[in-house]
Write a protein that holds these residues in place. Structure first.
Motif, PDB file in Angstrom:
ATOM      1  N   VAL A  46      38.172  39.904  47.389  1.00 12.13           N
ATOM      2  CA  VAL A  46      39.156  38.844  47.603  1.00 12.13           C
ATOM      3  C   VAL A  46      40.557  39.415  47.836  1.00 12.13           C
ATOM      4  CG1 VAL A  46      40.048  36.664  46.727  1.00 12.13           C
ATOM      5  CG2 VAL A  46      37.796  37.466  45.980  1.00 12.13           C
ATOM      6  N   PRO A  47      41.148  39.146  49.004  1.00  4.00           N
ATOM      7  CA  PRO A  47      42.504  39.613  49.287  1.00  4.00           C
ATOM      8  C   PRO A  47      43.526  38.660  48.692  1.00  4.00           C
ATOM      9  CG  PRO A  47      41.672  38.431  51.187  1.00  4.00           C
ATOM     10  CD  PRO A  47      40.582  38.389  50.134  1.00  4.00           C
ATOM     11  N   ILE A  48      43.671  38.701  47.377  1.00  5.29           N
ATOM     12  CA  ILE A  48      44.579  37.761  46.717  1.00  5.29           C
ATOM     13  C   ILE A  48      46.002  38.251  46.853  1.00  5.29           C
ATOM     14  CG2 ILE A  48      45.366  37.092  44.405  1.00  5.29           C
ATOM     15  CD1 ILE A  48      43.001  35.750  43.952  1.00  5.29           C
TER      16      ILE A  48
ATOM     17  N   THR B 142      47.909  38.785  49.457  1.00  2.76           N
ATOM     18  CA  THR B 142      48.339  39.236  50.763  1.00  2.76           C
ATOM     19  C   THR B 142      47.110  39.447  51.649  1.00  2.76           C
ATOM     20  OG1 THR B 142      49.773  40.861  51.848  1.00  2.76           O
ATOM     21  CG2 THR B 142      48.353  41.670  50.096  1.00  2.76           C
ATOM     22  N   PRO B 143      47.203  39.166  52.937  1.00  2.15           N
ATOM     23  CA  PRO B 143      46.048  39.366  53.808  1.00  2.15           C
ATOM     24  C   PRO B 143      45.710  40.851  53.921  1.00  2.15           C
ATOM     25  CG  PRO B 143      47.754  38.033  54.903  1.00  2.15           C
ATOM     26  CD  PRO B 143      48.365  38.596  53.675  1.00  2.15           C
TER      27      PRO B 143
ATOM     28  N   LYS C  52      41.507  37.216  54.990  1.00  5.18           N
ATOM     29  CA  LYS C  52      42.670  36.471  54.531  1.00  5.18           C
ATOM     30  C   LYS C  52      42.253  35.058  54.181  1.00  5.18           C
ATOM     31  CE  LYS C  52      43.881  34.790  59.094  1.00  5.18           C
ATOM     32  NZ  LYS C  52      44.798  34.824  60.205  1.00  5.18           N
ATOM     33  N   PHE C  53      43.050  34.402  53.332  1.00  2.66           N
ATOM     34  CA  PHE C  53      42.814  33.000  53.031  1.00  2.66           C
ATOM     35  C   PHE C  53      43.136  32.189  54.283  1.00  2.66           C
ATOM     36  CE2 PHE C  53      41.609  32.289  48.680  1.00  2.66           C
ATOM     37  CZ  PHE C  53      41.778  33.550  48.135  1.00  2.66           C
ATOM     38  N   GLY C  54      42.221  31.290  54.610  1.00  6.26           N
ATOM     39  CA  GLY C  54      42.314  30.554  55.870  1.00  6.26           C
ATOM     40  C   GLY C  54      41.374  31.158  56.904  1.00  6.26           C
ATOM     41  N   GLY C  55      40.884  32.356  56.608  1.00  2.67           N
ATOM     42  CA  GLY C  55      39.931  33.011  57.498  1.00  2.67           C
ATOM     43  C   GLY C  55      38.772  33.526  56.686  1.00  2.67           C
ATOM     44  N   LEU C  56      38.372  34.758  56.923  1.00  2.00           N
ATOM     45  CA  LEU C  56      37.240  35.321  56.189  1.00  2.00           C
ATOM     46  C   LEU C  56      37.684  35.859  54.833  1.00  2.00           C
ATOM     47  CD1 LEU C  56      34.256  36.377  56.171  1.00  2.00           C
ATOM     48  CD2 LEU C  56      35.213  38.563  56.931  1.00  2.00           C
ATOM     49  N   VAL C  57      36.974  35.444  53.789  1.00  2.00           N
ATOM     50  CA  VAL C  57      37.099  36.042  52.464  1.00  2.00           C
ATOM     51  C   VAL C  57      35.661  36.336  52.048  1.00  2.00           C
ATOM     52  CG1 VAL C  57      37.784  35.682  50.074  1.00  2.00           C
ATOM     53  CG2 VAL C  57      39.186  34.750  51.919  1.00  2.00           C
TER      54      VAL C  57
ATOM     55  N   THR D 178      32.902  36.109  49.957  1.00  2.00           N
ATOM     56  CA  THR D 178      32.356  35.485  48.752  1.00  2.00           C
ATOM     57  C   THR D 178      30.864  35.255  48.965  1.00  2.00           C
ATOM     58  OG1 THR D 178      32.745  33.194  49.477  1.00  2.00           O
ATOM     59  CG2 THR D 178      34.541  34.296  48.321  1.00  2.00           C
ATOM     60  N   SER D 179      30.126  35.039  47.866  1.00  2.00           N
ATOM     61  CA  SER D 179      28.661  34.906  47.931  1.00  2.00           C
ATOM     62  C   SER D 179      28.026  36.078  48.671  1.00  2.00           C
ATOM     63  CB  SER D 179      28.242  33.576  48.582  1.00  2.00           C
ATOM     64  OG  SER D 179      28.671  32.499  47.791  1.00  2.00           O
TER      65      SER D 179
ATOM     66  N   LEU E 200      40.612  42.149  45.007  1.00  2.00           N
ATOM     67  CA  LEU E 200      39.891  41.889  43.765  1.00  2.00           C
ATOM     68  C   LEU E 200      38.406  42.064  44.042  1.00  2.00           C
ATOM     69  CD1 LEU E 200      41.344  38.707  42.047  1.00  2.00           C
ATOM     70  CD2 LEU E 200      41.856  41.089  41.598  1.00  2.00           C
TER      71      LEU E 200
ATOM     72  N   THR F 260      34.712  41.197  42.495  1.00  2.00           N
ATOM     73  CA  THR F 260      34.086  40.342  41.510  1.00  2.00           C
ATOM     74  C   THR F 260      32.572  40.453  41.638  1.00  2.00           C
ATOM     75  OG1 THR F 260      33.904  38.093  40.610  1.00  2.00           O
ATOM     76  CG2 THR F 260      34.161  38.279  42.992  1.00  2.00           C
TER      77      THR F 260
END
Lengths: 256, 224
Positions: free
Chosen positions: A199-201, A203-204, A223-228, A230-231, A248, A250
């Motif tokens: 997770v790019p928390i 900053t992209p 980036k948030f709004g694009g690819l993050v 997860t799963s 991050l 996880t």
């Protein structure tokens, strides 16, 4: 660029004998204790409660060790210190631990930092007897509950980015992968995985490359709004990550 | 109960299990079967890897005379988007009867559990940033404050607050200004590794926020 190795050996019944083991410190926050708390307590050389985390220890540790006598558990699982602004810990709990020799460090004058921040700073600055050459701080009860608390805990990872700090809940763990290093994450598949994410928390990330994941990244932007990521799923027992940004990591914790 | 206020109700995959298993407990005075029959989703959507077969059958078999039957929309072929993402896209694109001029999507059970799920849900807010979507849990709510607008947040103090925060989750914020908070921001920079507004307190019944960055607003929900 230097290599940084990561391992969740602290979730194993005994730490494997492959290299010098880290020194673990445990911070207990004010959320329901994860069911593995007695295990990480055992591995830790230093144990702190952040404010209301002392209530949790007092109230819930006997339940996690139901075969044992409750009072006996409370006496044995005694934190080295209770620290924070003391607005949540109950008076009788504070007295109980103080009578057993626990240090009570009242920081109610400082409203600018979270209780976890105060505990991390305390471990860094006021524990001369603790071997910090290979220190790893485990934080129990760091996730869930109020989102702003969770965010405050995650921000502590970024504010103390040169320290190894792992946020733990019953369901998963989180820690920082600083951009200053490339990373090897050794997967303890008996206790963690397979679900994971990057997770790019804050900053992209322009470019991240991984190996060992079901959906590896290859110089990929996140980036948030694009690819993050997860799963995602861990495929083997070693993940590598290199990124231009702090990420991050996880991974899920198994419910055995 | 928020379900009464909603015009459209979807379950994302295993959300159907939760509805089936847990709704009777939330309405303990009423007959369990009666509750299950009344609290029927309009669709169950997602990759169907969590929802139990008998739950899926229950909702798809419900007496069509009561309402139009429940739509089961199996999207297991699409592994690139989360179940929530699929539901939001479904609401946006496949609900001609729904008045969307002032639509607000409420998402129950969006927080807690696995952190990567939570992040995926938060990312949906950013990916559908022109839609009003509110993530809900027992403890708090989260929604986006897009940088394209300045914002007035009316506080319903009987049910929410006072704990709140503003979070620059995706990108640092060079300048944010607020009114109505205990610790207001005044052209203040916020970023991870520095200041992030958490454990703030709402002081009155109206908060204003203006920022150069998309921010997440979060406020605690009261336990009454």
């Amino acid at each position: 660029m230097d290599l940084m190795r990561h391992s969740s050996a602290f979730l194993l019944p005994s730490i494997p004998d492959d290299g010098p083991p880290p020194t673990y410190a445990l911070v207990v926050l004010n959320q329901r204790l994860p069911r593995f708390t007695p295990l990480v307590w055992k591995h830790a050389q230093l144990r702190l409660c952040a404010d209301g985390g002392a209530n949790r220890l007092y109230d819930e540790m006997p339940g996690l060790l139901a075969d044992e006598d409750g009072n006996d558990v409370r006496n044995r699982y005694k934190p080295d210190a209770v620290k924070g602004d003391m607005d949540s810990v109950r008076t009788e709990v504070l007295e109980f631990y103080s009578n057993l020799g626990t240090k009570i460090v009242d920081e109610s004058h400082d409203q600018d930092t979270t209780d976890l921040h105060k505990c991390i700073a305390f471990i860094r600055d006021f524990t001369p007897d603790l071997d910090k050459s290979n220190l790893c701080i485990l934080v129990a009860g760091a996730l869930g509950g109020r989102f702003d608390h969770e965010v405050g805990n995650i921000n502590v990872l970024y504010r103390f980015s040169t320290m190894r700090i792992i946020l733990l809940s019953d369901d998963c763990l989180i820690h920082l992968l600083p951009r200053t290093h490339h990373h090897e994450i050794h997967i303890q598949s008996s206790v963690e995985g397979p679900h994971c994410g990057l997770v790019p928390i804050g900053t992209p990330s322009g470019s991240t490359t991984t190996t060992g994941l079901q959906w590896d990244l290859n110089d990929t932007e996140m980036k948030f709004g694009g690819l993050v990521s997860t799963s995602n799923i861990v495929k083997g027992d070693k993940i590598t990550v290199q990124s231009d940004s702090d990420l991050l990591w996880t991974i899920s914790i198994k419910k055995v």
